[in-house]
Design a protein around this motif. Structure first.
Motif, mmCIF file in Angstrom:
data_model
loop_
_atom_site.group_PDB
_atom_site.id
_atom_site.type_symbol
_atom_site.label_atom_id
_atom_site.label_comp_id
_atom_site.label_asym_id
_atom_site.label_seq_id
_atom_site.Cartn_x
_atom_site.Cartn_y
_atom_site.Cartn_z
ATOM 1 N N GLY B 409 0.817 -1.218 0.000
ATOM 2 C CA GLY B 409 0.000 0.000 0.000
ATOM 3 C C GLY B 409 0.852 1.270 0.000
ATOM 4 N N ILE B 410 0.175 2.395 -0.131
ATOM 5 C CA ILE B 410 0.885 3.691 -0.206
ATOM 6 C C ILE B 410 0.296 4.620 0.850
ATOM 7 C CG2 ILE B 410 1.509 5.622 -1.720
ATOM 8 C CD1 ILE B 410 0.653 3.724 -4.068
ATOM 9 N N ASP B 411 1.183 5.327 1.527
ATOM 10 C CA ASP B 411 0.739 6.302 2.528
ATOM 11 C C ASP B 411 -0.030 7.439 1.832
ATOM 12 O OD1 ASP B 411 1.322 7.075 5.526
ATOM 13 O OD2 ASP B 411 1.388 8.909 4.312
ATOM 14 N N ALA B 412 -1.082 7.931 2.507
ATOM 15 C CA ALA B 412 -1.923 8.981 1.897
ATOM 16 C C ALA B 412 -1.109 10.223 1.547
ATOM 17 C CB ALA B 412 -3.053 9.352 2.853
ATOM 18 N N ALA B 413 -0.089 10.514 2.364
ATOM 19 C CA ALA B 413 0.716 11.713 2.120
ATOM 20 C C ALA B 413 1.523 11.602 0.833
ATOM 21 C CB ALA B 413 1.651 11.950 3.305
ATOM 22 N N GLU B 414 1.724 10.386 0.377
ATOM 23 C CA GLU B 414 2.562 10.204 -0.810
ATOM 24 C C GLU B 414 1.751 10.077 -2.096
ATOM 25 O OE1 GLU B 414 6.559 7.946 0.042
ATOM 26 O OE2 GLU B 414 4.864 6.773 0.820
ATOM 27 N N LEU B 415 0.455 10.017 -1.950
ATOM 28 C CA LEU B 415 -0.375 9.744 -3.133
ATOM 29 C C LEU B 415 -0.212 10.803 -4.225
ATOM 30 C CD1 LEU B 415 -3.699 8.364 -1.623
ATOM 31 C CD2 LEU B 415 -1.946 7.139 -2.894
ATOM 32 N N GLN B 416 0.035 12.067 -3.804
ATOM 33 C CA GLN B 416 0.186 13.126 -4.812
ATOM 34 C C GLN B 416 1.562 13.095 -5.468
ATOM 35 O OE1 GLN B 416 -2.192 14.986 -5.905
ATOM 36 N NE2 GLN B 416 -3.650 14.144 -4.427
ATOM 37 N N GLN B 417 2.507 12.418 -4.833
ATOM 38 C CA GLN B 417 3.881 12.475 -5.348
ATOM 39 C C GLN B 417 4.248 11.274 -6.208
ATOM 40 O OE1 GLN B 417 5.127 13.104 -1.164
ATOM 41 N NE2 GLN B 417 6.575 14.568 -2.036
ATOM 42 N N ILE B 418 3.511 10.187 -6.063
ATOM 43 C CA ILE B 418 3.944 8.951 -6.730
ATOM 44 C C ILE B 418 3.903 9.049 -8.250
ATOM 45 C CG2 ILE B 418 3.335 7.416 -4.820
ATOM 46 C CD1 ILE B 418 0.717 6.832 -6.258
ATOM 47 N N PHE B 419 3.141 10.033 -8.777
ATOM 48 C CA PHE B 419 3.081 10.169 -10.236
ATOM 49 C C PHE B 419 4.158 11.118 -10.771
ATOM 50 C CE2 PHE B 419 -1.264 8.854 -9.167
ATOM 51 C CZ PHE B 419 -1.389 7.759 -10.001
ATOM 52 N N GLU B 420 4.949 11.693 -9.845
ATOM 53 C CA GLU B 420 6.001 12.592 -10.297
ATOM 54 C C GLU B 420 7.200 11.766 -10.772
ATOM 55 O OE1 GLU B 420 6.950 15.396 -7.319
ATOM 56 O OE2 GLU B 420 4.890 16.176 -7.210
ATOM 57 N N PRO B 421 7.854 12.226 -11.850
ATOM 58 C CA PRO B 421 8.988 11.475 -12.384
ATOM 59 C C PRO B 421 10.103 11.341 -11.344
ATOM 60 C CG PRO B 421 8.365 13.258 -13.861
ATOM 61 C CD PRO B 421 7.569 13.423 -12.631
ATOM 62 N N PHE B 422 10.713 10.204 -11.305
ATOM 63 C CA PHE B 422 11.878 9.896 -10.451
ATOM 64 C C PHE B 422 11.521 9.732 -8.988
ATOM 65 C CE2 PHE B 422 13.502 13.026 -13.685
ATOM 66 C CZ PHE B 422 13.921 12.065 -14.596
ATOM 67 N N TYR B 423 10.250 9.910 -8.643
ATOM 68 C CA TYR B 423 9.913 9.801 -7.215
ATOM 69 C C TYR B 423 9.866 8.329 -6.803
ATOM 70 C CZ TYR B 423 7.579 10.035 -2.764
ATOM 71 O OH TYR B 423 7.294 9.899 -1.446
ATOM 72 N N ARG B 424 10.535 8.067 -5.693
ATOM 73 C CA ARG B 424 10.458 6.720 -5.135
ATOM 74 C C ARG B 424 10.219 6.862 -3.646
ATOM 75 N NH1 ARG B 424 13.508 2.012 -5.982
ATOM 76 N NH2 ARG B 424 11.425 1.177 -6.275
ATOM 77 N N SER B 425 9.279 6.094 -3.166
ATOM 78 C CA SER B 425 8.928 6.194 -1.754
ATOM 79 C C SER B 425 10.104 5.719 -0.896
ATOM 80 C CB SER B 425 7.699 5.334 -1.484
ATOM 81 O OG SER B 425 7.522 5.195 -0.094
ATOM 82 N N PRO B 426 10.350 6.425 0.199
ATOM 83 C CA PRO B 426 11.416 5.979 1.106
ATOM 84 C C PRO B 426 11.175 4.551 1.605
ATOM 85 C CG PRO B 426 10.644 8.170 1.680
ATOM 86 C CD PRO B 426 9.732 7.671 0.631
ATOM 87 N N VAL B 427 9.902 4.189 1.685
ATOM 88 C CA VAL B 427 9.561 2.853 2.194
ATOM 89 C C VAL B 427 10.090 1.778 1.247
ATOM 90 C CG1 VAL B 427 7.660 1.320 2.811
ATOM 91 C CG2 VAL B 427 7.522 3.757 3.345
ATOM 92 N N VAL B 428 9.840 1.976 -0.064
ATOM 93 C CA VAL B 428 10.272 0.951 -1.026
ATOM 94 C C VAL B 428 11.784 0.973 -1.208
ATOM 95 C CG1 VAL B 428 8.073 0.937 -2.235
ATOM 96 C CG2 VAL B 428 9.856 2.456 -3.019
ATOM 97 N N THR B 429 12.360 2.173 -1.085
ATOM 98 C CA THR B 429 13.826 2.249 -1.181
ATOM 99 C C THR B 429 14.461 1.469 -0.035
ATOM 100 O OG1 THR B 429 13.558 4.445 -2.125
ATOM 101 C CG2 THR B 429 15.763 3.861 -1.426
#
Lengths: 165, 489
Positions: B409-429
Motif C-alpha cells: 500500500g501507499i501512505d496517503a501523504a505520498e499519493l500526490q507524489q507517486i506520479f512525479e517522475p523519479f519519485y520513489r517512496s522511502p519505504v520501497v527504497t
C-alpha cells in the motif's frame, strides 16, 4: 422711430402710473420732478414762478432745485418761450438781478444732456427739470400742466421741432 | 455495471477530489499565486490611496468654494463700498453739475454691487453667526445709503456745507460701521479658512502616514513573497536534483545487476567452466533474460523521455479492452509466473471500445501490472477489472481499467507524489525494491495523452488499486444521451 416706440413702451410700464404716453411725440416737453415729490399738477403760472426762481420750497418743505439745459438747446428754448416768456438774455438778466436783490431764491443748475437732467432730478428730491417726452423713464415723475398729461392734445408745452433741426 | 459505478463513485467523493485538485494546483503555482496576491495588494493600496487623495481634493475644493471665494467676495464688497463713498466725495470737489451727476451715478452703480453682494451673503449664510453678521451689515449699509442719498442731494443742490455736515455727522459713522461689519465678515471667513486649512493639513498628514504604512506593508509583503518564491524555486531545484541523483543511482543499480550476471555468465563460458550442453543452455537463458531486462529498462527510460517531451506520435483508433488486457498479460506472463503471482480478470460484458494508441495503452496498463507484482507483497494476487462507468463531471460514460493488489500500500501523504517522475517512496527504497521511479509517471502521461486520466486508491498494509480512465470510442453527444436515459430509468 424706434427710439420713440421704445420710449412709449417704457412709459407704458412706468411704475409711477402717471403718464403712459400713447400719443407722446418727440415735440412734447415733459416737466419732471423727483419721485418723492408729492406734486402732481402745476399750472403754467405756477410753473413760471418756479422756473424763474421766485419760489424756494415745495409744499413738503423740500428746497426747490431748478435744472436747466444748456443754452441753445430746443428744450430750453421751449421753456423760455412757453413758460418764462423770456429770451435767453432776459432770463439770464432776471437771475443775475434777482439773486442780487434777493427776489430770486434759486440759482438754476445747468446740464448738457437729457440723461444728465433726468439723473439730477432722480438724485435730488426737490429738483424740477424738463426733457423731451421720449427721454422720460421710470426714475422720474412727469407732472401735469394745467391739468393735462403730456400725451393729451391740450398739453401746452411743445418743442419747436423745426428750430431744433 | 451500476454496482461498479456506485462503489467507484464512493471511493473519491466529488468535494474531496475538488479539494485535492485545488491543493495540487496551489502547490504547482505557488509563485503565480503569490505574485497575484502582491498584484491584488498593490491594486488595493492604489484604490485606497486614490480614495484618500479624492477626499483631500474634496476638502480643498470645499475650502476654496467656501472660505476663499467668500474672502474674495468680501474683498470686492470692501472695494465697492469704498468706491460708493469715494464717488460721493468726488462730487464735492466740483461745481460742474454734469460731473456731479456722473459721480452720483458712479456712486449708485457701486452701491448696487455692494447691496447685491450683501444680499448674496445673507442668502448663503449657514451658521447663526453668519446670519447675524449679514443682517447687521445689511442694516448698516441701508443706513449709510440713506445718508449718502442726502449728501448727494445736497451736493447737487449746491449746498456743499450742508453736504459736508451731513457726511461728517451721519455718513462717516455709518460708513465706519459698515467697514467694521465687512472686516468682521472677513475675519469670520479667515477663521473658517484657517479651520479648514487645519483640516486639510490634518488630512494630508493622515494620508502621508497611511501611505507610508501601506508602502511599508507592501514592501514587507512583496519581500516576503519574493523570498517565498525564491525559496520555493530553490527547494524545487534541490528536490529535482535529489530525484535525479536517486534516479541515476537507481538506474545504475538496475543496470549493474543484470550486467554483472551477464558478464559472469559470459566469463564462465569463455573460461570453459561451462561445457555441458544443458548448462550452456541454462547460461544462455540467463543471459537472454537479463539482456531483455536491460532492454526493457532502457526502453522505459527512452519512452518516458519521448512522452515527457511530447515527441510521441500516437495512432488513435478504437481499441477493444479484452485485447489490451490479453496483450498485457502475455507480455507480463513470465514476470508474473516467476514471481509466483496469480492474475484474476473481471471484464464486464459488452465492453465498448475505447479510443487510444494500442501500444501506448498496453504500456500504461503493463506498468501498473508490473508495479502490482513488484509491490504486491505476500498475497501474490493481482486483480484486473474493466468496466464502463459514468464520469460525473463530464456527464458521460468512460472505460475504467483497474489493477488491484493486496501488497504494502501507499501512505496517503505520498499519493500526490507517486506520479512525479523519479519519485520513489522511502519505504520501497528501504525495502530494497528496485525501480526507476518512472513507471507511474509514464503511465500517467500516456493516460492523459489518450484523453483520459489515472487515479489511485490505497491503504498502507491493505493494498492499492490504480485505475485508468479512458474515453469511449463512441461520440460524446451519444454518450450524454445514453447517460441521461439511464438516469431516467
Amino acid at each position: 422711430m424706434i427710439v420713440l416706440v421704445s420710449a412709449i413702451l417704457l412709459l407704458e410700464v412706468s411704475p409711477s402710473g402717471a403718464l403712459p404716453a400713447p400719443n407722446a411725440s418727440d415735440d412734447t416737453l415733459a416737466i419732471i420732478v423727483n419721485q418723492a415729490n408729492p406734486i402732481e399738477d402745476l399750472s403754467l403760472k405756477e410753473l413760471k414762478i418756479v422756473f424763474l426762481g421766485e419760489r424756494s420750497h415745495w409744499p413738503n418743505g423740500r428746497r426747490i432745485t431748478l435744472v436747466m439745459m444748456d443754452p441753445g438747446l430746443s428744450e430750453r428754448k421751449a421753456v423760455l418761450r412757453d413758460i418764462c416768456h423770456m429770451s435767453e438774455t432776459e432770463f439770464s438778466r432776471h437771475f443775475l438781478q434777482g439773486l442780487f436783490t434777493g427776489e430770486v431764491f434759486v440759482s438754476p443748475k445747468t446740464l448738457s444732456t437729457p440723461v444728465g437732467v433726468r439723473k439730477f432730478v432722480f438724485n435730488v428730491p426737490g429738483a424740477i427739470g424738463y426733457v423731451r417726452a421720449s427721454d422720460v423713464d421710470e426714475t422720474v415723475k412727469v407732472i401735469r400742466i394745467n391739468g393735462h398729461r403730456f400725451d393729451e392734445a391740450e398739453y401746452p408745452l411743445r418743442i419747436d421741432v423745426r428750430a431744433s433741426k | 455495471m451500476p454496482g461498479h459505478n456506485n462503489s467507484e463513485g464512493i471511493e473519491i467523493a466529488g468535494f474531496e477530489r475538488f479539494l485535492k485538485h485545488g491543493l495540487v494546483l496551489i502547490s504547482r503555482h505557488t509563485s503565480s499565486l503569490l505574485l497575484f496576491i502582491v498584484f491584488c495588494v498593490v491594486v488595493g493600496v492604489g484604490i485606497f490611496m486614490m480614495g484618500d487623495l479624492h477626499t483631500a481634493t474634496d476638502q480643498v475644493q470645499h475650502m476654496y468654494a467656501g472660505s476663499v471665494k467668500g474672502l474674495r467676495g468680501i474683498g470686492e464688497l470692501q472695494y465697492e463700498a469704498q468706491e460708493t463713498r469715494r464717488a460721493t466725495l468726488y462730487a464735492l470737489t466740483t461745481n460742474n453739475s454734469n460731473l456731479q451727476v456722473e459721480y452720483a451715478d458712479q456712486s449708485r452703480a457701486a452701491d448696487r454691487l455692494v447691496t447685491d453682494g450683501i444680499l448674496r451673503y445673507v442668502s448663503e449664510a449657514r451658521t447663526p453667526r453668519e446670519v447675524e453678521l449679514g443682517q447687521r451689515l445689511q442694516q448698516n449699509w441701508a443706513d449709510y445709503l440713506k445718508v449718502r442719498d442726502e449728501v448727494l442731494a445736497s451736493i447737487l443742490e449746491g449746498s456743499t456745507k450742508e453736504a459736508v455736515d451731513l457726511d461728517l455727522h451721519g455718513g462717516v459713522p455709518s460708513f465706519e460701521r459698515v467697514r467694521q461689519d465687512l472686516e468682521e465678515v472677513k475675519r469670520h471667513y479667515d477663521a473658517q479658512a484657517s479651520e479648514q486649512m487645519a483640516l486639510v493639513d490634518k488630512s494630508s498628514k493622515r494620508s502621508v502616514v497611511r501611505l507610508m504604512g501601506v508602502l511599508v506593508f507592501t514592501f514587507i509583503f512583496a519581500s516576503a513573497s519574493i523570498w517565498a518564491i525564491q525559496r520555493s524555486r530553490m527547494l524545487n531545484a534541490v528536490r529535482l536534483a535529489k530525484l535525479q541523483m536517486d534516479f541515476v543511482a537507481s538506474v545504475s543499480h538496475e543496470l549493474r545487476t543484470p550486467l554483472a550476471v551477464i558478464c559472469a555468465s559470459a566469463q564462465n563460458i569463455a573460461d570453459g567452466v561451462v561445457d555441458e550442453k544443458e548448462q550452456m543452455a541454462k547460461y544462455g537463458s540467463v543471459i537472454r533474460h537479463h539482456s531483455r531486462q536491460l532492454t526493457e529498462l532502457v526502453n522505459q527510460i527512452l519512452l518516458f523521455a519521448a512522452t515527457h517531451e511530447g515527441r510521441n506520435r500516437y495512432v488513435m483508433r478504437p481499441l477493444k479492452v479484452p485485447e489490451i488486457v490479453s496483450a498485457v498479460l502475455m507480455n507480463t506472463r513470465v514476470l508474473v509466473e516467476e514471481a509466483g503471482f496469480v492474475v484474476e480478470e473481471h471484464l464486464g460484458e459488452d465492453l465498448q471500445p475505447v479510443t487510444g494508441d494500442f501500444t501506448a495503452v498496453c504500456q500504461c496498463l503493463q506498468n501498473l501490472v508490473v508495479n502490482a507484482v513488484k509491490y504486491g507483497g505476500d498475497h501474490r494476487k493481482v486483480v484486473i477489472r474493466a468496466f464502463q462507468s459514468v464520469r460525473e463531471d463530464l456527464n458521460r460514460y468512460e472505460m475504467r481499467i483497474s489493477v488491484e493488489d493486496h501488497g504494502i500500500g501507499i501512505d496517503a501523504a505520498e499519493l500526490q507524489q507517486i506520479f512525479e517522475p523519479f519519485y520513489r517512496s522511502p519505504v520501497v527504497t528501504a525495502a530494497q525494491i528496485h525501480g526507476t521511479g518512472l513507471g507511474l509517471a509514464l503511465a500517467k502521461n500516456i493516460a492523459e495523452a489518450m484523453g483520459g486520466s489515472i487515479s489511485v486508491v490505497s491503504r498502507v498494509g491493505v493494498g492499492s488499486r490504480f485505475t485508468i480512465h479512458l474515453p469511449l470510442a463512441s461520440s460524446v453527444g451519444a454518450e450524454t444521451t445514453t447517460v441521461q436515459r439511464v438516469a431516467q430509468l
